[in-house]
Design a protein around this motif. Structure first.
Motif, mmCIF file in Angstrom:
data_model
loop_
_atom_site.group_PDB
_atom_site.id
_atom_site.type_symbol
_atom_site.label_atom_id
_atom_site.label_comp_id
_atom_site.label_asym_id
_atom_site.label_seq_id
_atom_site.Cartn_x
_atom_site.Cartn_y
_atom_site.Cartn_z
ATOM 1 N N GLN A 189 58.253 71.413 -66.196
ATOM 2 C CA GLN A 189 59.239 71.476 -67.161
ATOM 3 C C GLN A 189 60.163 72.788 -67.033
ATOM 4 O O GLN A 189 61.357 72.627 -67.214
ATOM 5 C CB GLN A 189 58.676 71.859 -68.556
ATOM 6 N N SER A 190 59.537 73.681 -66.283
ATOM 7 C CA SER A 190 60.312 74.999 -65.711
ATOM 8 C C SER A 190 61.351 74.339 -64.732
ATOM 9 O O SER A 190 62.483 74.684 -64.533
ATOM 10 C CB SER A 190 59.552 75.865 -64.870
ATOM 11 N N MET A 191 61.018 73.405 -63.724
ATOM 12 C CA MET A 191 61.906 73.090 -62.729
ATOM 13 C C MET A 191 63.174 72.229 -63.387
ATOM 14 O O MET A 191 64.118 72.000 -63.002
ATOM 15 C CB MET A 191 61.073 72.031 -61.641
ATOM 16 N N GLU A 192 62.598 71.520 -64.401
ATOM 17 C CA GLU A 192 63.672 70.495 -64.977
ATOM 18 C C GLU A 192 64.686 71.329 -65.995
ATOM 19 O O GLU A 192 65.984 71.374 -65.870
ATOM 20 C CB GLU A 192 63.173 69.819 -66.115
ATOM 21 N N ARG A 193 64.455 72.725 -66.275
ATOM 22 C CA ARG A 193 65.137 73.737 -66.981
ATOM 23 C C ARG A 193 66.034 74.474 -65.915
ATOM 24 O O ARG A 193 67.454 74.492 -66.253
ATOM 25 C CB ARG A 193 64.366 74.591 -67.963
ATOM 26 N N LEU A 194 65.516 74.519 -64.839
ATOM 27 C CA LEU A 194 66.218 75.327 -63.774
ATOM 28 C C LEU A 194 67.327 74.179 -63.294
ATOM 29 O O LEU A 194 68.415 74.619 -62.866
ATOM 30 C CB LEU A 194 65.351 75.602 -62.390
ATOM 31 N N ARG A 195 66.934 72.933 -63.244
ATOM 32 C CA ARG A 195 67.980 72.026 -62.747
ATOM 33 C C ARG A 195 69.172 71.861 -63.938
ATOM 34 O O ARG A 195 70.344 71.642 -63.374
ATOM 35 C CB ARG A 195 67.230 70.512 -62.805
ATOM 36 N N GLN A 196 68.972 72.242 -65.362
ATOM 37 C CA GLN A 196 69.752 72.253 -66.340
ATOM 38 C C GLN A 196 70.452 73.509 -66.384
ATOM 39 O O GLN A 196 71.439 73.924 -67.233
ATOM 40 C CB GLN A 196 69.276 71.721 -67.363
ATOM 41 N N ILE B 147 68.763 72.717 -57.965
ATOM 42 C CA ILE B 147 68.308 73.720 -58.980
ATOM 43 C C ILE B 147 69.193 74.907 -58.875
ATOM 44 O O ILE B 147 69.591 75.329 -58.047
ATOM 45 C CB ILE B 147 66.897 73.856 -58.325
ATOM 46 N N ARG B 148 69.433 75.427 -59.944
ATOM 47 C CA ARG B 148 70.302 76.795 -60.256
ATOM 48 C C ARG B 148 69.090 77.880 -60.525
ATOM 49 O O ARG B 148 68.151 77.683 -61.131
ATOM 50 C CB ARG B 148 71.065 76.937 -61.295
ATOM 51 N N GLY B 149 69.163 78.999 -59.554
ATOM 52 C CA GLY B 149 68.291 80.114 -60.134
ATOM 53 C C GLY B 149 67.081 79.886 -59.320
ATOM 54 O O GLY B 149 66.158 79.919 -59.758
ATOM 55 N N TRP B 150 67.213 79.738 -57.872
ATOM 56 C CA TRP B 150 66.019 79.650 -57.099
ATOM 57 C C TRP B 150 65.103 80.669 -57.053
ATOM 58 O O TRP B 150 63.827 80.514 -56.879
ATOM 59 C CB TRP B 150 66.466 79.325 -55.590
ATOM 60 N N SER C 7 68.869 76.326 -67.291
ATOM 61 C CA SER C 7 68.702 76.831 -68.669
ATOM 62 C C SER C 7 67.357 78.015 -68.230
ATOM 63 O O SER C 7 66.745 77.995 -67.158
ATOM 64 C CB SER C 7 67.822 75.990 -69.482
ATOM 65 N N SER C 8 67.137 78.869 -69.402
ATOM 66 C CA SER C 8 66.136 79.619 -69.080
ATOM 67 C C SER C 8 64.438 79.331 -69.122
ATOM 68 O O SER C 8 64.192 78.329 -69.828
ATOM 69 C CB SER C 8 65.901 81.016 -70.171
ATOM 70 N N ILE C 9 63.739 79.820 -68.087
ATOM 71 C CA ILE C 9 62.559 79.168 -67.966
ATOM 72 C C ILE C 9 61.327 80.153 -68.459
ATOM 73 O O ILE C 9 59.957 80.205 -68.499
ATOM 74 C CB ILE C 9 61.996 78.787 -66.642
#
Lengths: 247, 216
Positions: free
Chosen positions: A206-213, A151-154, A215-217
């Motif tokens: 979905q937030s975690m998935e976007r953090l994995r990519q 995850i990016r952006g812990w 992207s902004s949540i």
């Protein structure tokens, strides 16, 4: 209510009318604090959440890697989703703890103390939310160790964990109040909470998935915030009818 | 005429589809203590819960401390009522002192009385004991302590002497007298009319949901 309320004179039973001060009650925020403190003290004594629910949650997280084997990419992909499923399911148990709602004689006594049902509901929610946050914070390292999610952006996890805890806390408290009011088994609480928790679960995963990519949540955080606001309004409006005897 | 603390006229109460009280009329003046006796299932507890504003009448007129029990006025008078019922209204996971402190916190009482009343009812040595580890008699005393703390205008006692040992028997009368001396009133339910005879002004018999004077 006015500052004084007429009450007839006692001793001589004559037609004299005197006044006694009406009974003040604590402010809304003081009532909320008293209820939350009472709930947390009870939890500290019984350790229903700390000694039972959290270990079970950790075991549930551990069972999945045992079941699917050491397929690291697969575990990394499903890990964040598993974390939120465990938080939702076991979070309901946090809301179902004995101190999470009032029933019977203590509930009547609370009404007669002049408590505001909305303050009582908010106090229970506050305590449940605090316990859910502890639950999330203790399970998160377990989840990271077992699933090693990338995850990016812990730092985005901070508002995410808080908003999910508030949402689940409100839902579980509301469901506990509904079952207490209707005098039905608390076994119904999961049936009430889990479907209503879908927006929270969806937004969190979905937030975690976007953090994995990477992207902004922000959008999903707004969904969580709106859901929590809706739940807060519902809780305040439903508090009085749920507290009164249905007869 | 002074306004009665409690004024019930032809009141009926249904719990679900079951009629529990029918045509009950009762008046309680300030400073007065009414005893209530009746067989099990005659509706005594329901009558107390009605007067405590926890139930609504399904028929008749009911006013308590000036509030119409059929309306939301009843919420306003609740802090002036104390009900000591069958079941202990204490949190098992809190100590007796913490239970008293909790009641004081909800009511915004910060004058140290929460500790004082525990001593007054003879529980000084057990103040830190969890309510869940106390005997029924000790819980009863703790509830009397709460009644003293809250200074109600209307005291409702269900099975007043239940669980109390002989040394605590005088406590019931003391608490009742404390309330009436301030201009309040009390309704005392008991299976033992002889034990309340000394401090009630009149006794009513509740029989199958209907009320009749037992002793003028």
């Amino acid at each position: 209510m006015s500052e004084t309320t007429p009450v007839s004179q006692a001793s001589n039973r004559s037609a004299v009318t005197i006044t006694y001060p009406s009974r003040p009650v604590a402010s809304f925020s003081d009532q909320v604090k008293a209820i939350a403190r009472k709930d947390l003290t009870a939890e500290f004594r019984t350790r229903e959440v700390l000694a039972v629910t959290i270990p079970f949650g950790a075991v549930a997280l551990l069972l999945v890697p045992l079941a699917v084997g050491t397929d690291t990419p697969l575990l990394q992909r499903i890990g964040t989703g598993m974390f939120w499923v465990v938080v939702a399911v076991f979070g309901v148990m946090v809301g179902m703890r004995r101190s999470g709602s009032d029933e019977g004689a203590p509930a009547d006594a609370l009404l007669l103390l002049g408590s505001d049902p909305a303050a009582v509901m908010t106090g229970h929610t506050l305590a449940t939310t605090g316990l859910l946050l502890v639950f999330e914070l203790l399970l998160l390292p377990v989840s990271i160790a077992l699933y090693q999610p990338r995850i990016r952006g812990w730092w985005w996890l901070v508002p995410l964990l808080v908003l999910v805890a508030i949402g689940l806390g409100q839902l579980a408290t509301l469901a506990g109040a509904v079952t207490a009011s209707a005098s039905v088994s608390t076994a119904l609480v999961p049936l009430l909470v889990i479907p209503l928790a879908v927006p929270l679960l969806l937004a969190a995963s979905q937030s975690m998935e976007r953090l994995r990519q990477g992207s902004s949540i922000i959008g999903w955080l707004a969904v969580l915030l709106s859901t929590n606001l809706l739940l807060a309004i519902t809780s305040v409006l439903a508090a009085r009818p749920l507290r009164e005897s249905p007869q | 005429m002074p306004t009665p603390l409690v004024e019930l006229t032809g009141v009926g109460v249904r719990l679900g589809n079951t009629p529990v009280l029918a045509g009950v009329s009762l008046s309680l003046a300030a400073g007065e203590v009414v005893g209530l006796v009746g067989a099990n299932g005659s509706g005594k507890t329901t009558l107390l819960r009605l007067v405590a504003t926890l139930l609504r009448p399904s028929a008749g007129q009911a006013r308590v401390l000036g509030a119409d029990l059929g309306s939301e006025e009843r919420y306003q008078v609740r802090p002036r009522i104390a009900l000591i019922g069958h079941q202990p209204a204490l949190y098992a996971e809190l100590s007796l002192q913490e239970n008293s402190d909790f009641a004081a916190a909800i009511r915004g009482i910060h004058n140290g009385r929460a500790a004082e009343v525990i001593d007054l009812v003879g529980l000084a040595g057990a103040r830190h004991r969890l309510a869940g580890a106390c005997s029924h008699g000790m819980l009863r005393r703790a509830e009397f302590a709460r009644a003293l703390l809250l200074e109600p205008d209307l005291l409702l006692l269900d099975e007043a002497h239940a669980g109390l040992d002989p040394s605590a028997a005088g406590l019931v009368e003391t608490v009742v007298r404390t309330v009436t001396a301030r201009g309040g009133g009390a309704i005392v339910v008991s299976h033992e009319p002889n034990r309340i005879g000394a401090f009630v002004d009149r006794t009513e018999l509740l029989d199958d949901g209907k009320l009749e004077a037992l002793r003028p």
